[in-house]
Design a protein around this motif. Structure first.
Motif, PDB file in Angstrom:
ATOM      1  N   TRP A  30       0.826  -1.293   0.063  1.00 39.16           N
ATOM      2  CA  TRP A  30      -0.057   0.085   0.025  1.00 39.16           C
ATOM      3  C   TRP A  30       1.012   1.288  -0.050  1.00 39.16           C
ATOM      4  CZ3 TRP A  30      -3.818  -2.455  -1.379  1.00 39.16           C
ATOM      5  CH2 TRP A  30      -4.364  -3.785  -0.731  1.00 39.16           C
ATOM      6  N   HIS A  73     -10.039  -2.872  -0.402  1.00 47.74           N
ATOM      7  CA  HIS A  73     -10.747  -3.871   0.295  1.00 47.74           C
ATOM      8  C   HIS A  73     -12.338  -3.711  -0.150  1.00 47.74           C
ATOM      9  CE1 HIS A  73      -7.783  -6.300   2.064  1.00 47.74           C
ATOM     10  NE2 HIS A  73      -7.267  -5.389   2.622  1.00 47.74           N
ATOM     11  N   THR A  74     -12.717  -2.546  -0.327  1.00 45.63           N
ATOM     12  CA  THR A  74     -14.253  -2.273  -0.608  1.00 45.63           C
ATOM     13  C   THR A  74     -14.644  -2.210  -2.086  1.00 45.63           C
ATOM     14  OG1 THR A  74     -13.857   0.077  -0.183  1.00 45.63           O
ATOM     15  CG2 THR A  74     -14.353  -1.031   1.597  1.00 45.63           C
ATOM     16  N   LYS A 122      -5.579   1.174   0.927  1.00 41.98           N
ATOM     17  CA  LYS A 122      -6.075  -0.239   1.250  1.00 41.98           C
ATOM     18  C   LYS A 122      -7.374  -0.388   1.546  1.00 41.98           C
ATOM     19  CE  LYS A 122      -4.718  -0.666   5.549  1.00 41.98           C
ATOM     20  NZ  LYS A 122      -3.595  -0.603   6.676  1.00 41.98           N
ATOM     21  N   ASN A 123      -8.076   0.632   2.024  1.00 39.68           N
ATOM     22  CA  ASN A 123      -9.491   0.658   2.296  1.00 39.68           C
ATOM     23  C   ASN A 123     -10.213   0.499   1.054  1.00 39.68           C
ATOM     24  OD1 ASN A 123      -9.674   0.592   5.074  1.00 39.68           O
ATOM     25  ND2 ASN A 123      -9.813   2.672   5.134  1.00 39.68           N
ATOM     26  N   HIS A 124     -10.027   1.416  -0.057  1.00 39.09           N
ATOM     27  CA  HIS A 124     -10.508   1.325  -1.373  1.00 39.09           C
ATOM     28  C   HIS A 124     -10.548  -0.097  -2.078  1.00 39.09           C
ATOM     29  CE1 HIS A 124     -12.403   3.352  -4.519  1.00 39.09           C
ATOM     30  NE2 HIS A 124     -11.513   2.682  -5.512  1.00 39.09           N
ATOM     31  N   ASN A 151      -3.283   3.981   4.080  1.00 36.32           N
ATOM     32  CA  ASN A 151      -4.570   3.594   4.542  1.00 36.32           C
ATOM     33  C   ASN A 151      -5.746   3.728   3.594  1.00 36.32           C
ATOM     34  OD1 ASN A 151      -5.686   2.473   6.975  1.00 36.32           O
ATOM     35  ND2 ASN A 151      -6.604   4.137   7.647  1.00 36.32           N
ATOM     36  N   GLU A 152      -6.036   4.970   2.918  1.00 36.67           N
ATOM     37  CA  GLU A 152      -7.126   4.914   2.261  1.00 36.67           C
ATOM     38  C   GLU A 152      -7.111   4.105   0.952  1.00 36.67           C
ATOM     39  OE1 GLU A 152      -7.648   8.822   0.618  1.00 36.67           O
ATOM     40  OE2 GLU A 152      -9.774   8.815   0.631  1.00 36.67           O
TER      41      GLU A 152
END
Length: 246
Positions: A86, A106-107, A102-104, A99-100
């Motif tokens: 990431w 996964h979602t 990574k979130n994007h 972090n953003e």
DNA sequence: AAAAAGATCAACCGCCAAGCT
DNA sequence: AAGCTTGGCGGTTGATCTTTT
């Protein structure tokens, strides 16, 4: 959508940041020591929490909101080559935090992977397989695990090829990762096909576009030049390959 | 309208490598 | 050389929001 503020046994505050805390952190940013910063700023936070808040939300030029198609392409491409790196993706996307991203992933992006993609699977015995996700038959490739370097070559070659081939067809790149593979250093490399030929043979040196377009990737993996040369690729069709370890 | 399930995302946690003593 | 400190990274959690039943 954030954790409720609370204090641990040491009096360190956790959970969502208030506007007042953000302001204190912004005013004190520039101190060389994250652990000292909260004391100087009058914050009941640990240094790590301050750093995370700064990196993800308070630093200048940080962007939030929808990802563009180009940004998603970068994420997908890097993920195909290097896995869950990431921070490397964030370095390529100014204003985006790891972090953003990574979130994007996964979602949104993770679930877009096609069902017929080729996937790697770690076997209980420690072997490595490359197979079609829908196939219940033989894997395309199955090999004993070798050195970490050998596995990284394998993954790098396969992921790069499948990614590049996707650019000329409608198929999507596959997802490959080296993160789960811990390889004993004293195992002799043994990658061969059913006829006993070295697995690397289909990738005999060829100064084609593959090498030139993959220099950065191989460099980042720390591979020696001769191994990079061996890993070059010519006329490689993944569906035609059936390799077994001896 | 209400409950359940799924999606989102900010923040925490543990591990690791580098630098310092 | 060994131990400690610190920053950075990736995995995971959990509260809240949104959609579905």
């Amino acid at each position: 959508m954030v954790r409720a503020p609370c204090f641990d046994k040491n009096g360190i505050k956790k959970g969502a940041w208030s506007e007042d805390e953000d302001n204190k952190l912004i005013q004190r940013y520039g101190h060389p020591n994250w652990r000292e910063l909260p004391k100087l700023a009058g914050l009941s936070r640990c240094g790590k929490s301050c750093r995370l808040r700064w990196m993800n939300y308070l630093r200048p030029n940080v962007r939030h909101g929808n990802f563009t198609k180009e940004e998603e392409d970068v994420i997908t491409s890097v993920h195909n080559k290097l896995g869950n790196k990431w921070s490397k993706m964030a370095a390529l996307l100014p204003g985006r935090s790891d972090n953003e991203i990574k979130n994007h992933w996964h979602t949104h992006l993770k679930n877009r992977a096609p069902k017929d993609q080729t996937v790697l699977k770690k076997e209980q015995s420690g072997s490595l397989e490359l197979r079609d996700a829908n196939s219940k038959g033989c894997p395309l490739i199955k090999t004993s695990l070798n050195t970490q370097q050998e596995v990284e070559i394998l993954l790098a070659v396969l992921s790069s090829d499948l990614t590049s081939s996707s650019s000329t067809s409608e198929s999507s790149p596959c997802s490959l990762s080296v993160s789960d593979y811990a390889v004993p250093s004293d195992v002799t490399p043994q990658i061969s096909d059913t006829a006993g030929n070295l697995w690397i043979e289909p990738f005999l040196p060829d100064a084609g576009s593959f090498i030139s377009s993959s220099d950065n990737m191989f460099s980042s993996l720390g591979l020696a030049d001769d191994l990079i040369s061996q890993a070059s690729l010519q006329d490689y069709m993944i569906d035609d390959v059936l390799l077994w370890s001896s």
